[in-house]
Design an enzyme around this catalytic site. Structure first.
Site, PDB file in Angstrom:
ATOM      1  N   CYS A 108       0.595  -1.096  -0.025  1.00  0.00           N
ATOM      2  CA  CYS A 108       0.063   0.209  -0.457  1.00  0.00           C
ATOM      3  C   CYS A 108       0.842   1.090  -0.058  1.00  0.00           C
ATOM      4  O   CYS A 108       1.834   1.023   0.734  1.00  0.00           O
ATOM      5  CB  CYS A 108      -0.343  -0.703   1.485  1.00  0.00           C
ATOM      6  SG  CYS A 108      -1.267   1.352   1.667  1.00  0.00           S
ATOM      7  N   TYR A 116     -19.589 -11.294  27.896  1.00  0.00           N
ATOM      8  CA  TYR A 116     -19.205 -10.434  26.857  1.00  0.00           C
ATOM      9  C   TYR A 116     -20.050 -10.602  25.474  1.00  0.00           C
ATOM     10  O   TYR A 116     -18.850 -10.602  24.602  1.00  0.00           O
ATOM     11  CB  TYR A 116     -17.497 -10.155  26.498  1.00  0.00           C
ATOM     12  CG  TYR A 116     -16.849  -9.735  27.642  1.00  0.00           C
ATOM     13  CD1 TYR A 116     -16.691  -8.698  28.301  1.00  0.00           C
ATOM     14  CD2 TYR A 116     -16.176 -11.043  28.303  1.00  0.00           C
ATOM     15  CE1 TYR A 116     -15.210  -8.770  29.590  1.00  0.00           C
ATOM     16  CE2 TYR A 116     -15.498 -10.971  29.465  1.00  0.00           C
ATOM     17  CZ  TYR A 116     -15.107 -10.130  29.980  1.00  0.00           C
ATOM     18  OH  TYR A 116     -14.414  -9.884  30.978  1.00  0.00           O
ATOM     19  N   GLU A 146     -23.410  -8.446  28.570  1.00  0.00           N
ATOM     20  CA  GLU A 146     -22.803  -7.227  28.380  1.00  0.00           C
ATOM     21  C   GLU A 146     -23.043  -6.145  27.635  1.00  0.00           C
ATOM     22  O   GLU A 146     -24.380  -5.892  28.911  1.00  0.00           O
ATOM     23  CB  GLU A 146     -23.429  -7.731  26.185  1.00  0.00           C
ATOM     24  CG  GLU A 146     -23.136  -6.571  24.881  1.00  0.00           C
ATOM     25  CD  GLU A 146     -22.379  -6.298  25.306  1.00  0.00           C
ATOM     26  OE1 GLU A 146     -21.311  -7.609  24.163  1.00  0.00           O
ATOM     27  OE2 GLU A 146     -21.539  -4.876  24.909  1.00  0.00           O
ATOM     28  N   CYS A 158      -8.777 -11.325  21.721  1.00  0.00           N
ATOM     29  CA  CYS A 158      -7.616 -10.730  20.222  1.00  0.00           C
ATOM     30  C   CYS A 158      -6.672 -10.225  20.455  1.00  0.00           C
ATOM     31  O   CYS A 158      -6.185  -9.033  20.030  1.00  0.00           O
ATOM     32  CB  CYS A 158      -8.360  -9.536  19.812  1.00  0.00           C
ATOM     33  SG  CYS A 158      -9.357  -8.118  21.038  1.00  0.00           S
TER      34      CYS A 158
HETATM   35  N1  SAH Z   1     -18.236 -12.148  21.675  1.00  0.00           N
HETATM   36  C1  SAH Z   1     -19.025 -11.377  20.748  1.00  0.00           C
HETATM   37  C2  SAH Z   1     -17.844  -9.567  20.707  1.00  0.00           C
HETATM   38  C3  SAH Z   1     -16.920  -9.651  21.377  1.00  0.00           C
HETATM   39  S1  SAH Z   1     -15.896  -8.270  21.463  1.00  0.00           S
HETATM   40  C4  SAH Z   1     -18.563 -11.437  19.275  1.00  0.00           C
HETATM   41  O1  SAH Z   1     -17.992 -11.875  19.527  1.00  0.00           O
HETATM   42  O2  SAH Z   1     -18.938 -10.576  18.397  1.00  0.00           O
HETATM   43  C5  SAH Z   1     -16.510  -7.285  23.034  1.00  0.00           C
HETATM   44  C6  SAH Z   1     -17.402  -7.139  23.827  1.00  0.00           C
HETATM   45  O3  SAH Z   1     -17.358  -7.428  24.959  1.00  0.00           O
HETATM   46  C7  SAH Z   1     -18.174  -5.659  23.477  1.00  0.00           C
HETATM   47  O4  SAH Z   1     -19.253  -6.082  22.808  1.00  0.00           O
HETATM   48  C8  SAH Z   1     -18.703  -4.971  24.237  1.00  0.00           C
HETATM   49  O5  SAH Z   1     -19.585  -4.484  24.154  1.00  0.00           O
HETATM   50  C9  SAH Z   1     -18.324  -6.054  25.478  1.00  0.00           C
HETATM   51  N2  SAH Z   1     -17.339  -5.801  26.688  1.00  0.00           N
HETATM   52  C10 SAH Z   1     -17.222  -4.475  26.831  1.00  0.00           C
HETATM   53  N3  SAH Z   1     -16.423  -4.876  28.426  1.00  0.00           N
HETATM   54  C11 SAH Z   1     -17.686  -5.534  29.110  1.00  0.00           C
HETATM   55  C12 SAH Z   1     -17.764  -5.664  30.132  1.00  0.00           C
HETATM   56  N4  SAH Z   1     -16.888  -5.134  31.413  1.00  0.00           N
HETATM   57  N5  SAH Z   1     -18.389  -6.511  30.577  1.00  0.00           N
HETATM   58  C13 SAH Z   1     -19.875  -6.843  29.386  1.00  0.00           C
HETATM   59  N6  SAH Z   1     -19.627  -6.586  28.480  1.00  0.00           N
HETATM   60  C14 SAH Z   1     -18.583  -6.364  28.129  1.00  0.00           C
END
Ligand code: SAH
Length: 409
Positions: free
Chosen positions: A23, A259, A280, A355
């Site tokens: 890029c 989460y 969540e 991640c």
């Molecule tokens: N498992 C899902 C989302 C993963 S990303 C998927 O694969 O699509 C991480 C997620 O954690 C996000 O949606 C974020 O809003 C949530 N999150 C962040 N801190 C949090 C907390 N303290 N308690 C609950 N959820 C949380």
């Protein structure tokens, strides 16, 4: 094509195609940190990183990469502004600055999303809409966000404005849809703050239903402007399949999807489990998750809008139990409240998707000291050309009867 020669593990020279389309904006953008490496080299780099950080817990399976590692990003964001000559630019912020590097197309972003953003840049002067200027506080359009359903092809466009009034909004919608009839919904999000967050609190639907849908592992998911959705759907299917393979559900288990975002993993797991509880923090995501469960006629899943750590603590305090916890925290990993209540809940299996292998290593250290054993480590390349490394880890509880007494039992 650009080729590099390097030695493989056996010391023989081998030819590996270097990135065929390096890029021109690489240095200024900084988004694709590994793009000077060929794709096989990138995979080796990520494998090495996971082995360095997590190898002490268990052997690491070979990373699962993509066959075509380009244009996979189904969520594209562009900042709008003016350049020195007061021409409208859209693209990414130059690393650690607020100067916008103009981007017309990007090797990891969805092609259609990039085309739409360029079209918006061209429509603005026709309607005399100015991009927002952070220094003076003048102008209107701050960002454009495009999300595209990989399987459905549905496209959402979000116009992020500094104030609620969008002049000629009907004409804007008309022009944009004339050029891109494949757009299925258009929203205006209002972000008046002096903030680095892209989206503000309030939004208005300008066209269509205000959300898009996509299919993942056979379930249909509703995605709104603010809710999190994995950005690489092909690899998400690979990741979730691995996660469920690790969980080995038999149709009876009580599962927690911590989460859970819009409920993706939990809903896929619900088809093979007794009951799933999703937790969540983001209210919009929970709303989408509930709608998703209805849409897919899944009746054995329940969602709670709460901090995952507090929720787990309450569950543990009330003597609730779980057989399997699927957890997918943000980059910072889990907090101590979550981890300690996880140990109290004492599920037989934990499938930890992360991640960020650095925070995952920290959390695994805690869990392995509290009676869990790491039994499998599977990296998956969710973000080719970037240094982000996703990893799925299976933990199994040891010495069930000796080390733990379950609260309330
Ligand atoms: N498992 C899902 C989302 C993963 S990303 C998927 O694969 O699509 C991480 C997620 O954690 C996000 O949606 C974020 O809003 C949530 N999150 C962040 N801190 C949090 C907390 N303290 N308690 C609950 N959820 C949380």
């Amino acid at each position: 094509m650009n080729k590099t020669f390097h030695s493989d593990a056996s010391g023989k020279k081998s030819s590996v195609a270097a990135n065929p389309s390096p890029c021109p904006l690489a240095k200024k953008c900084g988004g694709c940190q590994l793009q000077n490496m060929s794709y096989p080299q990138q995979l080796r780099w990520k494998q090495g990183k996971v082995e360095r950080l997590l190898g002490k817990f268990h052997s690491v399976e070979p990373i699962l990469g993509m066959e075509y590692p380009y244009h996979y990003r189904n969520k594209v964001q562009a900042a709008f502004g003016l350049d020195r000559n007061r021409r409208i630019v859209s693209g990414v912020y130059q690393s650690s600055t607020h100067r916008i590097v103009s981007v017309d197309s990007c090797m990891i972003e969805d092609r259609k999303a990039d085309e739409i953003i360029v079209s918006i840049r061209r429509i603005l002067p026709l309607l005399r809409i100015q991009p927002f200027d952070e220094r003076t506080g003048q102008g209107l359009l701050r960002h454009v966000l495009v999300k595209r359903g990989f399987a459905s092809g549905q496209i959402m466009v979000v116009l992020v404005t500094a104030s609620p009034i969008l002049p000629s909004k009907n004409r804007f919608v008309e022009l944009l849809r004339e050029k891109h009839p494949e757009i299925t919904t258009i929203l205006q999000n209002i972000n008046p703050g002096f903030t680095s967050m892209v989206l503000g609190e309030h939004e208005k639907v300008l066209y269509g239903p205000g959300y898009i849908e996509d299919t993942l592992c056979g379930c249909v998911f509703r995605i709104s402007a603010k809710s999190f959705y994995q950005i690489n759907p092909l690899q998400t299917e690979v990741l979730y399949s691995k996660a469920l393979e690790m969980a080995q559900l038999n149709g009876t288990e009580r599962v927690i999807d911590a989460y859970c975002g819009i409920g993706t993993i939990g809903m896929i797991a619900a088809r093979q489990a007794g009951r799933v509880l999703g937790v969540e923090l983001n209210r919009d995501a929970v709303r989408d998750a509930i709608a998703n469960a209805k849409r897919n006629r899944i009746s054995n899943i329940y969602f709670h809008c709460a901090d995952a750590g507090e929720f787990m603590e309450e569950m543990a305090a009330e003597g609730e139990t779980a057989d399997v916890v699927l957890m997918d925290p943000p980059r910072a990993g889990s907090d101590l409240a979550f981890l300690s209540s996880l140990v109290k809940l004492a599920p037989q299996k934990v499938v930890y998707i992360s991640c960020n292998p650095e925070t995952q290593a920290r959390d695994l250290t805690y869990l392995t000291q509290k009676g869990y054993q790491v039994c499998a480590i599977q990296p998956v390349d969710m973000f080719p050309h970037t240094n982000h490394t996703e990893c799925c880890v299976l933990l199994i509880r040891q010495n069930r009867s000796h080390n733990f007494s379950r609260p309330g039992r």
